[in-house]
Each structure stands twice: as structure tokens, then as C-alpha cells.
Design an enzyme around this catalytic site. Sequence first.
Site, PDB file in Angstrom:
ATOM      1  N   GLU A   1     -27.414 -70.799  74.396  1.00 52.79           N
ATOM      2  CA  GLU A   1     -27.937 -71.150  73.072  1.00 52.79           C
ATOM      3  C   GLU A   1     -28.115 -72.645  72.844  1.00 52.79           C
ATOM      4  O   GLU A   1     -28.745 -73.043  71.875  1.00 52.79           O
ATOM      5  CB  GLU A   1     -27.066 -70.524  71.965  1.00 52.79           C
ATOM      6  CG  GLU A   1     -25.637 -71.006  71.899  1.00 52.79           C
ATOM      7  CD  GLU A   1     -24.686 -70.111  72.680  1.00 52.79           C
ATOM      8  OE1 GLU A   1     -25.147 -69.444  73.635  1.00 52.79           O
ATOM      9  OE2 GLU A   1     -23.483 -70.093  72.347  1.00 52.79           O
ATOM     10  N   ASN A   2     -27.583 -73.477  73.740  1.00 56.74           N
ATOM     11  CA  ASN A   2     -27.831 -74.904  73.566  1.00 56.74           C
ATOM     12  C   ASN A   2     -29.223 -75.303  74.039  1.00 56.74           C
ATOM     13  O   ASN A   2     -29.592 -76.474  73.945  1.00 56.74           O
ATOM     14  CB  ASN A   2     -26.754 -75.731  74.271  1.00 56.74           C
ATOM     15  CG  ASN A   2     -26.674 -75.438  75.748  1.00 56.74           C
ATOM     16  OD1 ASN A   2     -26.709 -74.275  76.161  1.00 56.74           O
ATOM     17  ND2 ASN A   2     -26.586 -76.467  76.549  1.00 56.74           N
TER      18      ASN A   2
END
Lengths: 218, 233
Positions: free
Chosen positions: A47-48
Site C-alpha cells: 500500500e505504500n
Amino acid sequence: MALDKNQIAQRIAQELLHNTYVNLGIGIPTLVANYIPKGIDIEFQSENGVLGMGPFPFEGDEDPDLINAGKQTITTLSGAVLFDSATSFAMIRGKHVQLTVLGAMEVSENGDIANWKIPGKMVKGMGGAMDLVASADNIIVAMMHTNRQGESKILKKCTLPITGVNCVKKVVTNLAVLEITQNGFKLLERAPGVSVEDIKNSTAADLIIEGEIPEMKF
Amino acid sequence: MINKVVDNIEKALDGVEGNMTFMVGGFGLSGIPENAIDALSKKDIFGLTCISNNAGVDDFGLGLLLKRKQIKKMISSYVGENAEFERQMLSGELEVDLIPQGSLAERCRAGGAGIPAFFTPAGYGTEVAEGKEVREYNGKPHILESALTADFAFVKAWKGDTAGNLIFKGTARNFNPLMAMAGKITVAEVEELVEAGELDPNQIHTPGIFVQRIFQGEKYEKRIEQRTVRTKE
């Protein structure tokens, strides 16, 4: 024998479907990437801001500009793509990521999950977990069946602040594979050599047990 | 072409005062504006509200401002890597607003995009939803989240040009483009500053319109938080 963390990951890997996008949480879920069955193509999302995440780099090849959501150095596979955090969560919230595997402190029989806070003791934050559990169609929890004090983490109702409601579909622990049905936890499989009685004794919630419960196969 | 270049870090920080709200880009220590953070940590400004996904580590990143107690309030999604942070939070010295990471990103984006609020499923039924309006869409409950803006946004890019256009590298992009949009004054620091026209317009991630000031950072330590490697067979 109860499973170790790697075996929990190995069992979860059997749930991976061909040609899907998957987000793996920190801890045991990260290990799932080591056991992708042959013939199954998966793209891992972190998700980064990366899709097409590869294994850890060889020593000396670490790049501080290339990490996963656990802040570990990673590599990218060919065809990978990088993007900002809003685009990343558009993939998650918009249900483009099909499966989320994450750890938990507690799971309840209606599919609630708690994994971000122990009031007064530990407050690290939810990170992306609340967005992930609120949207993914399939959510599998990887965790130990009991905590360090030997208390069940499989509960009728969560006691810790929850991360999401009615979201977990399956739980794979060191003792069992459980499905969350409308009527609560259904025991699907037991770890090799672990009896149904052992699992019942380690579980605070009621279990739906139908017929013979098979051992997990590896 | 509007030239956004400032000669030095002092000029980049001109107008920065105590009690302001700052956005600070980065995920963990990846893509943080190291030079701006270092300079802010040497200024006698206090009572700050910082919007940043994480809070750095004890001796690097926003940890430097925390150590001097310059920060009054943090708005973040995950703060697990910083012992001093946890101490200040549990003792009540530091006010902390923890919000889901996707909501944090979207709140910044919305702030920059002129959208005052939006509904999201993330956090419904949790502490995060307390006091927030709930509405059902497609049979599913969503909570109302408001946009975020800041007096200053500090972002870090790989390359930038004199017009303020930015290109990021790897996962160091993360929150930087969104915070760049949401700052009243956005200060971008880059590893390499080039003349306008040298970057391919097709490859630019953040258009210079979102950036008010740009400078080339003096040095980048780029500390790695979790060095994970595999061994060659």
C-alpha cells in the site's frame, strides 16, 4: 503438531487464485509470498505504492527508495508499477485488489477484526488496515490461535478496539482453518495431529463442526 | 515560465512560524524531506501540528522535532517505530489523531483538489467513526471524512525543474504528490534540480503549479529502516 508461522503462510498460499492482485500485511502474511503454488500468477500490492513487488534484494542491492509497507527493502518484478498513496488506496478501496491477508490480535464470530490498538499499552496506529478490511472482497487472517497467555484469539466478540466490522472471511491459525459463516466460525481443517477436541479447548467462540474434519494437506 | 527556485533552505522556510500546520511527505523514512526537517528542527518554533503518515524514528525524520517537543499534535496513520513518540502520546504531552492511511492520503488529495469532504467505508464501526456522519451507499455504510490542508507542505522528489515540476523515484513517491497539492505554500526539495524544459513533460508526476518553492537538497542520508536481504544461492 501445531503449525509454525511458515506453515500457516504455506496453508494460506493454497487460497491464492490465478491472475489476482493480493495485498499481504506485515508479519506472517509477508511469508505467504514464499509459497505461491506452481501455475498460479499473483501480483503483490504494497500500500505504500508498488504493484509487482518482488523478493528481498541481494545484499548490496538495497535501495532506500524501494520498500514495502513494513519498511523492508524490496525489489520489483518486470511489469511492476509505482504510484502515490491515493492511487494505491484507490486500488484497495475500489476493490481492484482481490485478496487481503493480514494478522490480527482478535477475530470475532461475525467477522470483526481487532489488530491496531491495546488501550493504554500499545498504540501504533492502524496504518492501511482499516482501508484494506473495509473494502477487499476476500480477507484472510493469519495468526496464532491463542495469545502468549494461552487465551483464545478466536472470540464471540472482540474485546479490543476493532479495525473493521463483518469483514473477515477465513482464519488460518497454527491449529485450524476456520471459515466465518452467517452462523459463526465453521471448522474446515485441523493442523496435522491436532484433534478437534484440542481446537475446541483453545477456542472461546462456538465452533460449527460438521462431519469428519480433515487434516490440512501440504 | 514561473521560476520557483529559492537559493537556500532559509529562503525555503521563510514565513514558517510556531503553531502552524505542516504536511510532511514520506512513508517511514522513505521519501522524507530530510533537509527541510533538519532545518525545522533547528528553529525555535513550537506548537506545531504535523500531518505525516509516520513520525520518523527517535533520531531521524520527524523524531528530531518530537525530541525538542516542537510538535503539539500529530495526524498520522502509523507511529510504531518511535519510542519517544509513544512515550509523549501515552503521557498525554502529545495530541495524536490516528487515521486510516487511505483516508489520510485521500484527505490530502481532496484538500488540494477543492473537495471539502468525501464518504469512505474505511473505519466504519470503529473508533475512527465516532462523531462522523454515516451514510449508506450501495447498501454499505460509509463515514464522512473532511479534507486536509496545511500552511506549509514539505515534500521531497528525485528530480525537479525550475518551474517546480517533480518526478519521484520508487516508493519514495507515497504521500508527496498529494501533500504537494494540499499545501498553501509547498516547499519541494529534490536530489537533482534541472532547468525547465529538461524534464520530459510526459514523465512529470507533480505539475509545478502545486509547488511554490523548490531547492536542491544539500545531502541525503536516506536511512533504511528495515534492511532485508536474501543471500545468493
